[in-house]
Design an enzyme around this catalytic site. Structure first.
Site, PDB file in Angstrom:
ATOM      1  N   LYS A  23       0.839  -1.205   0.000  1.00 29.68           N
ATOM      2  CA  LYS A  23       0.000   0.000   0.000  1.00 29.68           C
ATOM      3  C   LYS A  23       0.872   1.253   0.000  1.00 29.68           C
ATOM      4  O   LYS A  23       0.607   2.199  -0.728  1.00 29.68           O
ATOM      5  CB  LYS A  23      -0.950  -0.029   1.215  1.00 29.68           C
ATOM      6  CG  LYS A  23      -2.064  -1.057   1.048  1.00 29.68           C
ATOM      7  CD  LYS A  23      -2.848  -1.317   2.330  1.00 29.68           C
ATOM      8  CE  LYS A  23      -3.857  -2.449   2.122  1.00 29.68           C
ATOM      9  NZ  LYS A  23      -4.532  -2.865   3.358  1.00 29.68           N
ATOM     10  N   GLN A  43      -4.673  -1.455   9.584  1.00 29.58           N
ATOM     11  CA  GLN A  43      -4.550  -2.765   8.942  1.00 29.58           C
ATOM     12  C   GLN A  43      -5.159  -3.855   9.839  1.00 29.58           C
ATOM     13  O   GLN A  43      -4.808  -3.967  11.014  1.00 29.58           O
ATOM     14  CB  GLN A  43      -3.065  -3.065   8.649  1.00 29.58           C
ATOM     15  CG  GLN A  43      -2.825  -4.351   7.907  1.00 29.58           C
ATOM     16  CD  GLN A  43      -3.378  -4.344   6.483  1.00 29.58           C
ATOM     17  OE1 GLN A  43      -3.301  -3.345   5.758  1.00 29.58           O
ATOM     18  NE2 GLN A  43      -3.967  -5.454   6.066  1.00 29.58           N
ATOM     19  N   ASP A  74     -10.965   2.958   4.455  1.00 29.04           N
ATOM     20  CA  ASP A  74     -11.330   1.540   4.334  1.00 29.04           C
ATOM     21  C   ASP A  74     -12.852   1.382   4.319  1.00 29.04           C
ATOM     22  O   ASP A  74     -13.362   0.273   4.103  1.00 29.04           O
ATOM     23  CB  ASP A  74     -10.747   0.744   5.517  1.00 29.04           C
ATOM     24  CG  ASP A  74      -9.797  -0.344   5.049  1.00 29.04           C
ATOM     25  OD1 ASP A  74      -9.719  -0.567   3.819  1.00 29.04           O
ATOM     26  OD2 ASP A  74      -9.148  -0.977   5.896  1.00 29.04           O
TER      27      ASP A  74
END
Ligand code: NDP
Length: 285
Positions: free
Chosen positions: A53, A97, A120
């Protein structure tokens, strides 16, 4: 023979578009988008994904910083950090994460992220907006799946989609997005009784269960569009949830693993970070 949907190529087109747009916006506003990624613990897969990422961010001109913490970090310290990032004007997007260690409540962490910075798409506000079909920031894998289908086989409307897996991160948002694209949607999970029978009815079959080669040729309808979300490491090799070799003989289109959904998830994270940055400057989609 099935069309092999090339997630690498499609994600590159998207990333190139994002890069170009960021160049123009940086010129106008004096800075590009900023993303903070929080990594807790030493899960090797998480470390790998975070590394990918960050690399993808720097390639398109997104500033990114990774905040690493030991697995023992307390929930309250993590929430304090998120609140600090919520106030940071140079940070447009915050990503934690997953998975988190068991002692940390994932829901409370997602709730702590400002909905405007939740790249997200997992904050309850954004999930609510997704249900209402008015979300800007939607979960990346689900958004990536829709892009893959639209850019390769195109029509979703009227098709019967079967999603195997009901996680908050993949299965549920994918089902909602397909529904908003006028698909008829069935969700299956580990307690589904007649899974094979239901899978065989699918025009679009999304496998997000995390079981290597679980979906075999005899479980799919001729002409199915097979979307493989699964990432399963077996003996150092990556496998999807479909038995790719068998299913590709009967499918009309199929995503490979690797090189299908995975790169799209990263591309959608970049897209969400750009969207979050733009909404800071009152540029709305
Ligand atoms: P979860 O473990 O959270 O969810 C798995 C889902 O599959 C659950 O709903 C579970 O049912 C269901 N399931 C498990 N076994 C069966 C079975 N035998 N029959 C029917 N349903 C079953 O996983 P995630 O959603 O987070 O991830 C799924 C897969 O996708 C993993 O391999 C993961 O690595 C991968 N992934 C890939 C991404 C990408 O970018 N390509 C992004 C995110 C994930 P129940 O709810 O009843 O337990």
């Amino acid at each position: 023979m099935a069309l092999i949907i090339d997630g690498n190529a499609i994600s590159k087109q998207i990333r190139d578009g994002i890069k170009c747009e960021i160049e123009g916006l940086r010129h106008k506003f004096g800075r590009g988008p900023g993303l903070a990624v929080i990594l807790v613990g030493d899960n090797p897969a998480s470390q790998l994904y975070v590394g990918r990422k960050s690399k993808a961010c720097s390639e398109v001109g997104i500033y990114s910083e990774v905040k690493k913490f030991p697995g023992e970090i307390s929930e309250s310290v993590l929430i304090d950090l998120i609140e600090e990032l919520n106030r940071d004007k140079t940070i447009d997007g915050i990503l934690v994460q997953l998975p988190l260690p068991e002692h940390i409540n994932e829901h409370r962490i997602m709730e702590a992220i400002s909905p405007q910075k939740d790249v997200d798409g997992l904050n309850p506000v954004n999930i609510g907006n997704l249900v209402l079909n008015c979300a800007t920031l939607v979960p990346c894998t689900a958004a990536g799946i829709i892009e893959l289908i639209q850019r390769s086989v195109k029509e979703i409307k009227g098709k019967h989609s079967v999603i195997i897996g009901r996680s908050n991160i993949v299965g549920k948002p994918t089902a909602l997005m397909l529904l908003h694209h006028h698909s008829t949607v069935t969700i299956c999970h580990s307690r589904t009784k007649n899974l094979n029978e239901i899978a065989k009815q699918a025009d679009i079959l999304v496998a997000a269960l995390g079981r290597p080669k679980f979906i075999t040729r005899d479980m799919v309808k001729e002409g199915v569009i097979a979307i493989d979300v699964g990432i399963n490491r077996v003996d150092g090799k990556l496998w999807g949830d479909f038995d790719f070799e068998g299913v590709k003989e009967v499918a009309s289109a199929i995503t490979p693993v690797p090189g299908g959904v995975g790169p799209m998830t990263v591309a959608m994270l970049l897209k969400n970070t750009l969207l979050a940055y733009k909404s800071n400057y009152k540029i709305f989609p």
